[in-house]
Design an enzyme around this catalytic site. Structure first.
Site, PDB file in Angstrom:
ATOM      1  N   SER A   1       0.836  -1.196   0.000  1.00 29.86           N
ATOM      2  CA  SER A   1       0.000   0.000   0.000  1.00 29.86           C
ATOM      3  C   SER A   1       0.880   1.258   0.000  1.00 29.86           C
ATOM      4  CB  SER A   1      -0.976  -0.039   1.179  1.00 29.86           C
ATOM      5  OG  SER A   1      -1.940   0.985   1.087  1.00 29.86           O
TER       6      SER A   1
ATOM      7  N   GLU B   1     -13.140   9.139 -12.526  1.00 27.04           N
ATOM      8  CA  GLU B   1     -13.359  10.216 -13.484  1.00 27.04           C
ATOM      9  C   GLU B   1     -12.515   9.960 -14.723  1.00 27.04           C
ATOM     10  OE1 GLU B   1     -12.597  14.050 -11.772  1.00 27.04           O
ATOM     11  OE2 GLU B   1     -13.232  13.416  -9.781  1.00 27.04           O
TER      12      GLU B   1
ATOM     13  N   HIS C   1      -4.037  -0.585  -4.674  1.00 27.53           N
ATOM     14  CA  HIS C   1      -5.486  -0.820  -4.544  1.00 27.53           C
ATOM     15  C   HIS C   1      -6.144  -0.507  -5.900  1.00 27.53           C
ATOM     16  CE1 HIS C   1      -5.017  -0.873  -0.113  1.00 27.53           C
ATOM     17  NE2 HIS C   1      -4.277   0.209  -0.271  1.00 27.53           N
TER      18      HIS C   1
END
Length: 288
Positions: free
Chosen positions: A150, A168, A192
């Site tokens: 991460s 978006e 992720h």
């Protein structure tokens, strides 16, 4: 559980009994949320590449706001696997990046693991400190295995994605950039990845850094960088690779804010478990 020596004599015992493990080092860049309970495939791979039962591992939980809890959790995991010794390098201010005890321990380590949390916090505490400089040197010289999950994955490149949005069209306001640690300078990592719909975010970053190789890593998935300059994919998800070396056009310098970006002539690869990517030829290598 492995019985540990006392605080007073553990460093002395380490130095007197340590012999380098004959193992194949690697850098494991993990997309986050790796399995810590069941098969633990990715963490087992880190353990094995760090020397297995001879592994001397340092955990750096500095990205986390709960470093004690996070650090102790990974110590327990690696001790259950059977490491020779595991210690938390609990760096909470930059002065500790020059701590002689930590620096001595890093010289004995066969593996360093960077946990998740906030990548800006991790870099703020450790970037350009003697401790991190030594870790980077040993990793780049193939003397030590390094893993980062991460936030610990986000910092791997010289440039890093520090934050932003998802869902978006690619645009300049979608991504916040900062300087990373430069363990693998030529890559730009997002973690992720498909789990949080971050393809547009990575594309937005690559539009202004076309010289870098974009690496998007799903949760419980690892891009393992080998010493022969290949990447091997581990885990249940995919690794997305964006090669912009042949990018022929982008309007990145003309548009503002959230106006959509156009980016022409990118090459995109999506790799699954066991597949590889050659960093020299920039070719994806299917399963044999």
């Amino acid at each position: 559980m492995l019985q540990m020596p006392t605080m007073q004599n553990r460093e002395t015992q380490l130095q007197s009994s340590y012999t380098p493990a004959l193992t194949k080092t690697a850098i494991l860049v993990i997309g986050g949320a790796e399995d810590k309970v069941h098969g633990r495939e990715i963490l087992h791979t880190f353990f094995n590449r760090s020397g297995g039962s001879e592994a001397v591992i340092g955990i750096i939980p500095s990205a986390s706001r709960e470093p004690t809890i996070i650090g102790d959790r990974y110590v327990q995991i690696f001790e259950e696997m059977g490491t020779k010794y595991t210690k938390v390098l609990d760096v909470r201010d930059r002065d500790q990046g020059n701590d002689s005890v930590y620096l001595d321990y890093v010289e004995e380590c066969t593996g360093i693991f960077l946990t998740g949390g906030d990548q800006l916090r991790l870099c703020g505490l450790l970037a350009e400190t003697p401790l991190m400089d030594r870790i980077i040197t040993r990793a780049q010289n193939h003397e030590i295995t390094v893993g980062g999950t991460s936030a610990g994955a986000a910092v791997m490149g010289y440039h890093m994605i520090a934050g932003g949005s998802s869902g978006e069209s690619p645009n300049r306001s979608l991504v916040d950039m900062a300087m990373g640690l430069g363990i693998i300078p030529e890559i730009l990592v997002d973690q992720h990845f498909h789990n949080r719909n971050r393809l547009a975010r990575l594309l937005s970053a690559i539009a202004s850094h076309s010289e870098l190789l974009g690496i998007g890593i799903d949760e419980d998935t690892c891009a393992m960088f080998e010493s022969d300059r290949t990447i091997q994919v581990l885990g249940k998800g995919t690794v997305t690779i964006i090669d912009a070396r042949s990018m022929s056009y982008t309007n990145q310098s003309q548009v503002k804010g959230s106006e959509p970006l156009s980016i022409h002539n990118l090459k995109l690869h999506v790799l699954c478990h066991g597949e590889r990517y050659d960093l020299n030829s920039h070719q994806a290598l299917p399963l044999k």
